[in-house]
Design a protein around this motif. Structure first.
Motif, PDB file in Angstrom:
ATOM      1  N   CYS A  63       0.908  -1.264  -0.199  1.00 49.91           N
ATOM      2  CA  CYS A  63       0.014   0.140   0.022  1.00 49.91           C
ATOM      3  C   CYS A  63       0.923   1.033  -0.069  1.00 49.91           C
ATOM      4  CB  CYS A  63      -0.724  -0.082   1.237  1.00 49.91           C
ATOM      5  SG  CYS A  63      -1.896   1.606   1.361  1.00 49.91           S
ATOM      6  N   LEU A  64       0.413   2.386  -0.757  1.00 50.72           N
ATOM      7  CA  LEU A  64       1.233   3.483  -0.845  1.00 50.72           C
ATOM      8  C   LEU A  64       0.958   4.364   0.285  1.00 50.72           C
ATOM      9  CD1 LEU A  64       1.167   4.397  -4.410  1.00 50.72           C
ATOM     10  CD2 LEU A  64       3.296   3.497  -3.164  1.00 50.72           C
ATOM     11  N   ARG A  65       1.800   5.203   0.975  1.00 50.79           N
ATOM     12  CA  ARG A  65       1.274   6.366   1.827  1.00 50.79           C
ATOM     13  C   ARG A  65       0.612   7.356   1.207  1.00 50.79           C
ATOM     14  NH1 ARG A  65       6.521   6.774   5.528  1.00 50.79           N
ATOM     15  NH2 ARG A  65       6.643   4.507   6.408  1.00 50.79           N
ATOM     16  N   PRO A  66      -0.053   7.987   1.923  1.00 50.57           N
ATOM     17  CA  PRO A  66      -0.963   9.109   1.076  1.00 50.57           C
ATOM     18  C   PRO A  66      -0.085  10.445   0.495  1.00 50.57           C
ATOM     19  CG  PRO A  66      -1.987   8.512   3.434  1.00 50.57           C
ATOM     20  CD  PRO A  66      -0.544   7.877   3.078  1.00 50.57           C
ATOM     21  N   SER A  67       1.145  10.526   1.334  1.00 56.24           N
ATOM     22  CA  SER A  67       1.923  11.479   0.679  1.00 56.24           C
ATOM     23  C   SER A  67       2.564  11.139  -0.801  1.00 56.24           C
ATOM     24  CB  SER A  67       3.057  11.745   1.553  1.00 56.24           C
ATOM     25  OG  SER A  67       3.869  10.676   1.802  1.00 56.24           O
ATOM     26  N   VAL A  68       2.949   9.858  -0.798  1.00 56.77           N
ATOM     27  CA  VAL A  68       3.441   9.389  -2.113  1.00 56.77           C
ATOM     28  C   VAL A  68       2.297   9.478  -3.275  1.00 56.77           C
ATOM     29  CG1 VAL A  68       4.471   7.245  -3.234  1.00 56.77           C
ATOM     30  CG2 VAL A  68       5.089   7.722  -0.951  1.00 56.77           C
ATOM     31  N   LEU A  69       1.164   8.783  -2.754  1.00 60.12           N
ATOM     32  CA  LEU A  69       0.029   8.944  -3.705  1.00 60.12           C
ATOM     33  C   LEU A  69      -0.161  10.335  -4.335  1.00 60.12           C
ATOM     34  CD1 LEU A  69      -2.133   7.246  -5.244  1.00 60.12           C
ATOM     35  CD2 LEU A  69      -3.492   7.400  -2.982  1.00 60.12           C
ATOM     36  N   ILE A  70      -0.532  11.317  -3.443  1.00 58.39           N
ATOM     37  CA  ILE A  70      -0.626  12.694  -3.677  1.00 58.39           C
ATOM     38  C   ILE A  70       0.586  13.258  -4.520  1.00 58.39           C
ATOM     39  CG2 ILE A  70      -0.777  15.088  -2.970  1.00 58.39           C
ATOM     40  CD1 ILE A  70      -2.036  13.938  -0.379  1.00 58.39           C
ATOM     41  N   GLY A  71       1.829  13.081  -4.271  1.00 58.71           N
ATOM     42  CA  GLY A  71       2.871  13.454  -5.099  1.00 58.71           C
ATOM     43  C   GLY A  71       2.653  12.987  -6.387  1.00 58.71           C
ATOM     44  N   PHE A  72       2.517  11.600  -6.609  1.00 58.24           N
ATOM     45  CA  PHE A  72       2.215  10.909  -7.896  1.00 58.24           C
ATOM     46  C   PHE A  72       1.060  11.398  -8.814  1.00 58.24           C
ATOM     47  CE2 PHE A  72       0.191   7.665 -10.581  1.00 58.24           C
ATOM     48  CZ  PHE A  72       1.258   7.125 -11.448  1.00 58.24           C
ATOM     49  N   LEU A  73       0.032  11.914  -8.084  1.00 61.94           N
ATOM     50  CA  LEU A  73      -1.204  12.465  -8.861  1.00 61.94           C
ATOM     51  C   LEU A  73      -0.771  13.750  -9.332  1.00 61.94           C
ATOM     52  CD1 LEU A  73      -3.921  11.483  -6.325  1.00 61.94           C
ATOM     53  CD2 LEU A  73      -3.493  10.539  -8.679  1.00 61.94           C
ATOM     54  N   ILE A  74      -0.013  14.557  -8.261  1.00 61.89           N
ATOM     55  CA  ILE A  74       0.566  15.907  -8.678  1.00 61.89           C
ATOM     56  C   ILE A  74       1.343  15.894  -9.957  1.00 61.89           C
ATOM     57  CG2 ILE A  74       1.948  18.082  -8.075  1.00 61.89           C
ATOM     58  CD1 ILE A  74       0.580  17.543  -5.476  1.00 61.89           C
ATOM     59  N   LEU A  75       2.409  14.653 -10.258  1.00 65.71           N
ATOM     60  CA  LEU A  75       3.284  14.715 -11.179  1.00 65.71           C
ATOM     61  C   LEU A  75       2.556  14.226 -12.606  1.00 65.71           C
ATOM     62  CD1 LEU A  75       6.378  14.759 -11.945  1.00 65.71           C
ATOM     63  CD2 LEU A  75       6.236  12.219 -11.377  1.00 65.71           C
ATOM     64  N   THR A  76       1.638  13.317 -12.134  1.00 65.36           N
ATOM     65  CA  THR A  76       0.890  12.976 -13.475  1.00 65.36           C
ATOM     66  C   THR A  76       0.049  14.100 -14.192  1.00 65.36           C
ATOM     67  OG1 THR A  76       0.616  10.620 -12.726  1.00 65.36           O
ATOM     68  CG2 THR A  76      -1.017  11.416 -14.193  1.00 65.36           C
ATOM     69  N   ALA A  77      -0.634  14.896 -13.238  1.00 63.30           N
ATOM     70  CA  ALA A  77      -1.471  15.932 -13.904  1.00 63.30           C
ATOM     71  C   ALA A  77      -0.481  17.128 -14.223  1.00 63.30           C
ATOM     72  CB  ALA A  77      -2.115  16.815 -12.525  1.00 63.30           C
ATOM     73  N   SER A  78       0.549  17.342 -13.835  1.00 71.22           N
ATOM     74  CA  SER A  78       1.593  18.158 -14.537  1.00 71.22           C
ATOM     75  C   SER A  78       2.081  17.783 -15.846  1.00 71.22           C
ATOM     76  CB  SER A  78       2.683  18.301 -13.563  1.00 71.22           C
ATOM     77  OG  SER A  78       2.356  18.971 -12.409  1.00 71.22           O
ATOM     78  N   PHE A  79       2.351  16.246 -15.993  1.00 76.26           N
ATOM     79  CA  PHE A  79       2.664  15.818 -17.090  1.00 76.26           C
ATOM     80  C   PHE A  79       1.529  15.917 -18.167  1.00 76.26           C
ATOM     81  CE2 PHE A  79       3.132  12.153 -19.902  1.00 76.26           C
ATOM     82  CZ  PHE A  79       4.507  12.498 -20.730  1.00 76.26           C
ATOM     83  N   LEU A  80       0.499  15.515 -17.891  1.00 73.35           N
ATOM     84  CA  LEU A  80      -0.709  15.633 -18.614  1.00 73.35           C
ATOM     85  C   LEU A  80      -1.114  17.106 -19.244  1.00 73.35           C
ATOM     86  CD1 LEU A  80      -2.997  12.883 -17.492  1.00 73.35           C
ATOM     87  CD2 LEU A  80      -1.462  12.511 -19.469  1.00 73.35           C
ATOM     88  N   SER A  81      -0.636  17.945 -18.494  1.00 73.84           N
ATOM     89  CA  SER A  81      -1.211  19.246 -18.758  1.00 73.84           C
ATOM     90  C   SER A  81      -0.221  20.057 -19.479  1.00 73.84           C
ATOM     91  CB  SER A  81      -1.822  20.013 -17.715  1.00 73.84           C
ATOM     92  OG  SER A  81      -0.715  20.156 -16.434  1.00 73.84           O
ATOM     93  N   TYR A  82       1.067  19.522 -19.428  1.00 69.65           N
ATOM     94  CA  TYR A  82       2.081  20.114 -20.158  1.00 69.65           C
ATOM     95  C   TYR A  82       2.112  20.800 -21.309  1.00 69.65           C
ATOM     96  CZ  TYR A  82       6.867  20.985 -22.377  1.00 69.65           C
ATOM     97  OH  TYR A  82       7.904  21.751 -23.033  1.00 69.65           O
ATOM     98  N   PRO A  83       1.384  20.271 -22.409  1.00 65.17           N
ATOM     99  CA  PRO A  83       1.090  21.253 -23.598  1.00 65.17           C
ATOM    100  C   PRO A  83       0.493  22.271 -23.442  1.00 65.17           C
ATOM    101  CG  PRO A  83       0.704  18.895 -24.150  1.00 65.17           C
ATOM    102  CD  PRO A  83       1.111  18.733 -22.578  1.00 65.17           C
ATOM    103  N   MET A  84      -0.329  22.314 -22.718  1.00 64.91           N
ATOM    104  CA  MET A  84      -1.482  23.570 -22.408  1.00 64.91           C
ATOM    105  C   MET A  84      -0.618  24.427 -21.629  1.00 64.91           C
ATOM    106  SD  MET A  84      -4.848  23.999 -20.025  1.00 64.91           S
ATOM    107  CE  MET A  84      -3.846  23.542 -18.451  1.00 64.91           C
TER     108      MET A  84
END
Length: 158
Positions: free
Chosen positions: A13-34
């Motif tokens: 199981c991932l810790r909440p802080s790791v999961l939040i960091g992963f979600l922020i990184l994923t959102a940043s990557f997906l919105s990079y072109p914009m």
């Protein structure tokens, strides 16, 4: 009690802080072109200069002049391009179904915003008679600032 926080009851199981960091990184990557597009516009507006890669030339081969003109005119009408050059009689040699083919084609040079290339390519694939139309783009690296300003005005905003 563990100083690093409570232990996860499930193995792997991932810790909440790791999961939040992963979600922020994923959102940043997906919105990079914009974000890139917005930052390029902001830079150009503030400095009054051109940023390399903001505009592109899209190359499209067509089987005849009528189809080339139809695609060119529709691209302009839909504000997907600011300018289109139609270059007649390009000799093409290429592999198709394991054989070398030879044809005379018409080459389109379509000038547009880089942010419009994907939509323009999708539109061309929709209307083009070839099973796999030749559609690719190259970013404009340098050029006249006045031309780029004119190009900006000719292509509709996102």
């Amino acid at each position: 009690m563990d100083r690093l926080g409570p232990r996860c009851p499930l193995p792997g199981c991932l810790r909440p802080s790791v999961l939040i960091g992963f979600l922020i990184l994923t959102a940043s990557f997906l919105s990079y072109p914009m974000f890139r597009t917005l930052s390029l516009r902001l830079h150009s507006a503030v400095t009054g200069s051109y940023v390399s890669g903001t505009y592109s030339i899209v190359f499209v081969n067509c089987p005849n002049e009528q189809i080339a003109r139809d695609i060119a005119r529709a691209s302009l009408d839909k504000k997907l391009a600011a300018s289109v050059n139609i270059l007649p009689k390009a000799s093409s040699l290429y592999f198709w179904n394991g054989e070398i083919e030879e044809a005379t084609e018409i080459l389109l040079l379509i000038k547009t915003k880089t942010s419009k290339v994907h939509v323009l390519s999708s539109y061309i694939r929709l209307v083009h008679p070839f099973e796999i139309p030749e559609v690719f783009s190259l970013p404009m690296d340098q050029g006249d600032v006045h031309y780029f300003k004119w190009l900006e005005e000719g292509v509709e905003e996102d």
